[in-house]
Every structure is written in structure tokens, then in C-alpha cells.
Motif scaffolding. Structure first.
Motif, short mmCIF file in Angstrom:
data_model
loop_
_atom_site.label_atom_id
_atom_site.label_comp_id
_atom_site.label_asym_id
_atom_site.label_seq_id
_atom_site.Cartn_x
_atom_site.Cartn_y
_atom_site.Cartn_z
N GLU A 70 0.84 -1.21 0.00
CA GLU A 70 0.00 0.00 0.00
C GLU A 70 0.87 1.25 0.00
O GLU A 70 0.65 2.20 -0.76
N ALA A 71 1.92 1.24 0.82
CA ALA A 71 2.80 2.41 0.91
C ALA A 71 3.51 2.65 -0.43
O ALA A 71 3.59 3.79 -0.90
N PHE A 72 3.98 1.57 -1.06
CA PHE A 72 4.63 1.73 -2.38
C PHE A 72 3.64 2.33 -3.39
O PHE A 72 4.00 3.19 -4.19
N GLY A 73 2.39 1.87 -3.32
CA GLY A 73 1.38 2.38 -4.25
C GLY A 73 1.13 3.87 -4.07
O GLY A 73 1.07 4.64 -5.03
N ARG A 74 1.05 4.30 -2.81
CA ARG A 74 0.82 5.73 -2.53
C ARG A 74 2.01 6.56 -3.00
O ARG A 74 1.86 7.63 -3.59
N LEU A 75 3.22 6.01 -2.78
CA LEU A 75 4.42 6.74 -3.22
C LEU A 75 4.42 6.86 -4.74
O LEU A 75 4.65 7.92 -5.31
N ARG A 76 4.11 5.78 -5.40
CA ARG A 76 4.11 5.76 -6.88
C ARG A 76 3.09 6.75 -7.44
O ARG A 76 3.33 7.40 -8.46
N ARG A 77 1.93 6.91 -6.75
CA ARG A 77 0.89 7.82 -7.23
C ARG A 77 1.10 9.25 -6.76
O ARG A 77 0.28 10.12 -6.98
N GLY A 78 2.23 9.49 -6.06
CA GLY A 78 2.50 10.87 -5.62
C GLY A 78 1.59 11.31 -4.51
O GLY A 78 1.37 12.50 -4.31
N GLU A 79 1.07 10.34 -3.73
CA GLU A 79 0.10 10.69 -2.68
C GLU A 79 0.74 10.82 -1.29
O GLU A 79 0.08 11.19 -0.33
N VAL A 80 2.05 10.50 -1.20
CA VAL A 80 2.69 10.56 0.13
C VAL A 80 3.03 12.00 0.47
O VAL A 80 3.57 12.74 -0.34
N ARG A 81 2.65 12.42 1.68
CA ARG A 81 3.02 13.76 2.17
C ARG A 81 4.26 13.60 3.04
O ARG A 81 4.23 12.84 4.00
N GLY A 82 5.33 14.23 2.68
CA GLY A 82 6.56 14.06 3.45
C GLY A 82 7.20 12.73 3.09
O GLY A 82 7.39 12.45 1.92
N ARG A 83 7.47 11.89 4.07
CA ARG A 83 8.17 10.63 3.85
C ARG A 83 7.35 9.46 4.41
O ARG A 83 6.83 9.54 5.51
N ALA A 84 7.24 8.38 3.63
CA ALA A 84 6.57 7.17 4.11
C ALA A 84 7.59 6.31 4.86
O ALA A 84 8.72 6.14 4.39
N VAL A 85 7.16 5.79 6.01
CA VAL A 85 8.06 5.00 6.86
C VAL A 85 7.38 3.69 7.23
O VAL A 85 6.20 3.68 7.62
N LEU A 86 8.12 2.58 7.05
CA LEU A 86 7.59 1.26 7.41
C LEU A 86 8.11 0.87 8.78
O LEU A 86 9.30 1.07 9.08
N VAL A 87 7.23 0.31 9.61
CA VAL A 87 7.61 -0.12 10.96
C VAL A 87 7.31 -1.62 11.07
O VAL A 87 6.18 -2.05 10.79
N PRO A 88 8.32 -2.45 11.43
CA PRO A 88 8.07 -3.89 11.53
C PRO A 88 6.87 -4.21 12.42
O PRO A 88 6.68 -3.57 13.47
N ASP A 89 6.04 -5.14 11.97
CA ASP A 89 4.80 -5.48 12.73
C ASP A 89 5.18 -6.21 14.03
O ASP A 89 6.16 -6.95 14.05
#
Ligand code: FEH
Ligand code: ZN
Ligand code: ZN
Length: 346
Positions: free
Chosen positions: A327-346
Motif C-alpha cells: 500500500e505504501a509503495f502504491g501511494r508513493l508511486r501515485r504521488g500521494e505521500v506527504r513528506g516521507r513514508a516509513v515502514l515499521v516492523p509489525d
């Protein structure tokens, strides 16, 4: 445990089962607390066979912060339990540049089949990551991981670009930041924290200009046909002393060269693939200089972390569990991320 791994060129990254690595020799095992997403991850994910020298499969994630979990028998540096951010551009370790922590300009880069953590070597979009040497770790104290991780790439790249322009940025000067995204909003903050320059921003989105304003920009302008004239007028007609282009397409390069004053410098950071004609006689300002800064040095990363720990830097982030990486990759690809997207291990 699952990690975001690239197993085939053009197939895109996927969550894949991995084991917990064991540190050997000088290696250090880091328990990942956060891993940032970068547009370069998209370039890597989309690369065609033979385009990059990397050997598959490997885990993505070159913007990583976490806690020392274990040390190899010859490891020196941070103790188990200490929190650190990873200096990402791992070079050969022995050339003149690597010897002083400038692995981003490793002389043997062309001979390596990696460019750093998550770039041909297993990265931090995983519960654990192995670091080849403690020299790549910068202590972060109690700095939150979702702040520290983006500072190792977005922050360090912006800081290194500003450092290359600092000779121009004295009292009464103007710096223009084109593209107020994950890197641009940090560049605004770094300019405001480390130079006396007026900082102007340009973007195609109102909400990006608002982020620039929150980051300390003196004024922000939507990218329009008349933007060059507007920026020139804003500088009293002289033009900007420096432009940092975090987009790098032909339109932004044209804007940059239109607004630069004689003797000004353009730092091209964005990989938009734009082209600029350099010719004499031509239309570039006399004394025009161009730089193509890449990532940053390890000493500079320590300076960025110190700035952040002093309260001078704040990363605008969107946090996702590692399991929502797609989901995060998709938002980044569509230019929808504000600032920086960060992944946190579950
Ligand atoms: C990393 C590897 C290759 C190209 C560009 C990058 C940047 O994301 C590093 O900041
Ligand atoms: Zn990056
Ligand atoms: Zn080297």
C-alpha cells in the motif's frame, strides 16, 4: 519473519519469509525500528534485467534506524541495546573516499554489485538487518526511529546538497527549493537552520507549499509560466544565488536557470530525467555552476542527527506497518505521500 524483497527484475517487491541473520566477524545485527521509502526504491523495483549491477534476491530499504541486537566477534562500536541510524551508501571501504566516510563517492562504485543497504545488499524493510561494520552506524540516543530513518537518506541528501552551496549562502542571499516533498521539506529546514538565506519554494501542489511554509520557507509559489519572473521580482530583480532542484525535469531545470543570478549555482538532486543545454555562447547566466550531489557522507549524517536532536529538524512522515508495504509503495508511486513514508516492523 517477513521482509520486502526483490526476487525478480520488473516483478516488483513482495513480502517474503526470511530468517534472523547472524552477525559474523565485524558485522552488527540491527533490530529494525523504522525503514523509510524512497523514490529510488521505485526505480530499483522497476529496473529491467541488467540495468542495475545488483544480484537478486535482496531486501529493500536503504533508510533505516533501529537498535543493536547482536555483535559479530570482531565488531567494535555501539553496544547491544544502543539505538542507531544506518549510514546507507556502503562503498568498497578502502578507497580514498571510503577511508574518510565519503562512501557515497566510492572510487570503486563501478566495480561493486551493490550501492549500499537495501541497494543490492539486504536492507531494512525487514525485522533485522546486518551491517558490515560498526563504522556505518550513527548513535541516535532517544530520537524517534520514524524521525531518524528518513534523516539517513532524505535528510542526509538534502544536507549534503546544501553543504555544497554554503559558500554562496551568506547574509542577503536567496535560495530556491523546487519540489517540497520528502527531501525538499527537509532542505528548507536545513537552509533555515544553517544559513541566513531567504528560502523560497516552488511546487505544483498547494499542500506541498503549505508543508514548505511549515518548514520555514519565507514564501512559496505554484509552478506557472510566470514563476521565473515572480521569483526574480521577489529577489529585487537580481535572481537567486542558489537553486536546489528536487524534481529534475526539463521544466524545473529551465525554471532554475531562468531564476539564477550571475555566479549562481544549481544543485540538481531529483532524478526527473530532465535535460539542460550547456553551450557557449548560450543562455545560461555567466558564472553558472551545476552540481549533482549524491546522498551524503558519514560525518554529515552525524551532523544531521545532531541537528535533529537539537530540535531543528522535523520529518513529516506517514507511518505504515511493514505488512502494508505494498500500500505504501502504491501511494508513493501515485504521488500521494506527504513528506516521507516509513515502514515499521509489525
Ligand atoms: C540510491 C541509490 C541509487 C540512486 C539513488 C539513491 C538515492 O535514493 C540515495 O539517496
Ligand atoms: Zn533514497
Ligand atoms: Zn570505496
Amino acid at each position: 519473519m517477513r521482509a520486502v524483497r526483490l526476487s525478480g527484475w520488473g516483478g516488483g517487491p513482495a513480502l517474503t519469509e526470511v530468517g534472523r541473520p547472524v552477525p559474523r566477524g565485524p558485522e552488527v545485527l540491527i533490530r529494525v525500528e523504522a525503514a523509510g521509502l524512497c523514490h529510488s526504491d521505485l526505480h530499483v523495483a522497476d529496473a529491467s534485467p541488467g540495468e542495475l549491477p545488483y544480484r537478486l534476491p535482496f531486501t529493500l530499504g536503504h533508510e533505516v534506524a533501529g537498535q543493536v541486537a547482536a555483535l559479530g566477534p570482531e565488531a567494535d562500536g555501539p553496544a547491544v541495546g544502543e539505538r542507531a541510524v544506518l549510514y546507507g551508501p556502503w562503498g568498497c571501504g578502502s578507497c580514498a573516499h571510503c577511508a574518510v566516510g565519503s562512501d557515497n563517492y566510492c572510487d570503486r562504485r563501478g566495480d561493486l554489485d551493490w550501492h549500499g543497504v537495501g541497494l543490492g545488499r539486504d536492507g531494512g524493510m525487514a525485522p533485522y538487518v546486518l551491517v558490515p561494520s560498526a563504522r556505518h552506524l550513527v548513535p541516535i540516543g532517544d530520537l524517534p526511529a520514524d524521525q531518524a530513518a528518513p534523516l539517513s537518506d532524505a535528510g542526509l541528501t538534502s544536507y549534503h546538497a546544501v553543504a555544497g552551496l554554503r559558500h554562496l549562502l551568506h547574509e542577503g542571499t536567496t535560495a530556491v527549493v523546487i519540489g517540497v516533498g520528502g527531501l525538499g521539506h527537509l532542505a528548507v529546514q536545513i537552509l533555515r537552520a544553517t544559513t541566513p538565506s531567504r528560502v523560497l519554494t516552488v511546487d505544483i501542489r498547494e499542500d506541498a507549499l503549505a508543508l514548505g511554509h511549515r518548514s520555514g520557507a519565507h514564501a512559496g509559489y505554484l509552478m506557472r509560466a510566470k514563476t521565473a519572473r515572480t521569483l526574480k521580482a521577489e529577489t529585487g530583480g537580481a535572481g537567486a544565488d542558489a537553486v536546489l532542484d528536487f524534481v529534475g525535469n526539463s521544466a524545473t531545470l529551465e525554471l532554475a536557470t531562468d531564476v539564477l543570478r550571475p555566479g549562481g549555482e544549481l544543485a540538481l538532486v531529483g532524478s526527473g530525467g530532465g535535460q539542460l543545454t550547456v553551450r557557449k555562447p548560450g543562455f545560461l547566466p555567466p558564472g553558472f555552476r551545476l552540481s549533482l550531489p549524491f546522498w551524503g557522507t558519514r560525518p554529515e549524517l552525524a551532523e544531521v542527527i545532531a541537528l535533529a536532536r537539537s530540535g531543528a529538524l522535523h520529518v513529516e512522515t506517514e507511518t505504515y506497518p511493514l505488512s502494508a508495504a505494498t500500500e505504501a509503495f502504491g501511494r508513493l508511486r501515485r504521488g500521494e505521500v506527504r513528506g516521507r513514508a516509513v515502514l515499521v516492523p509489525d
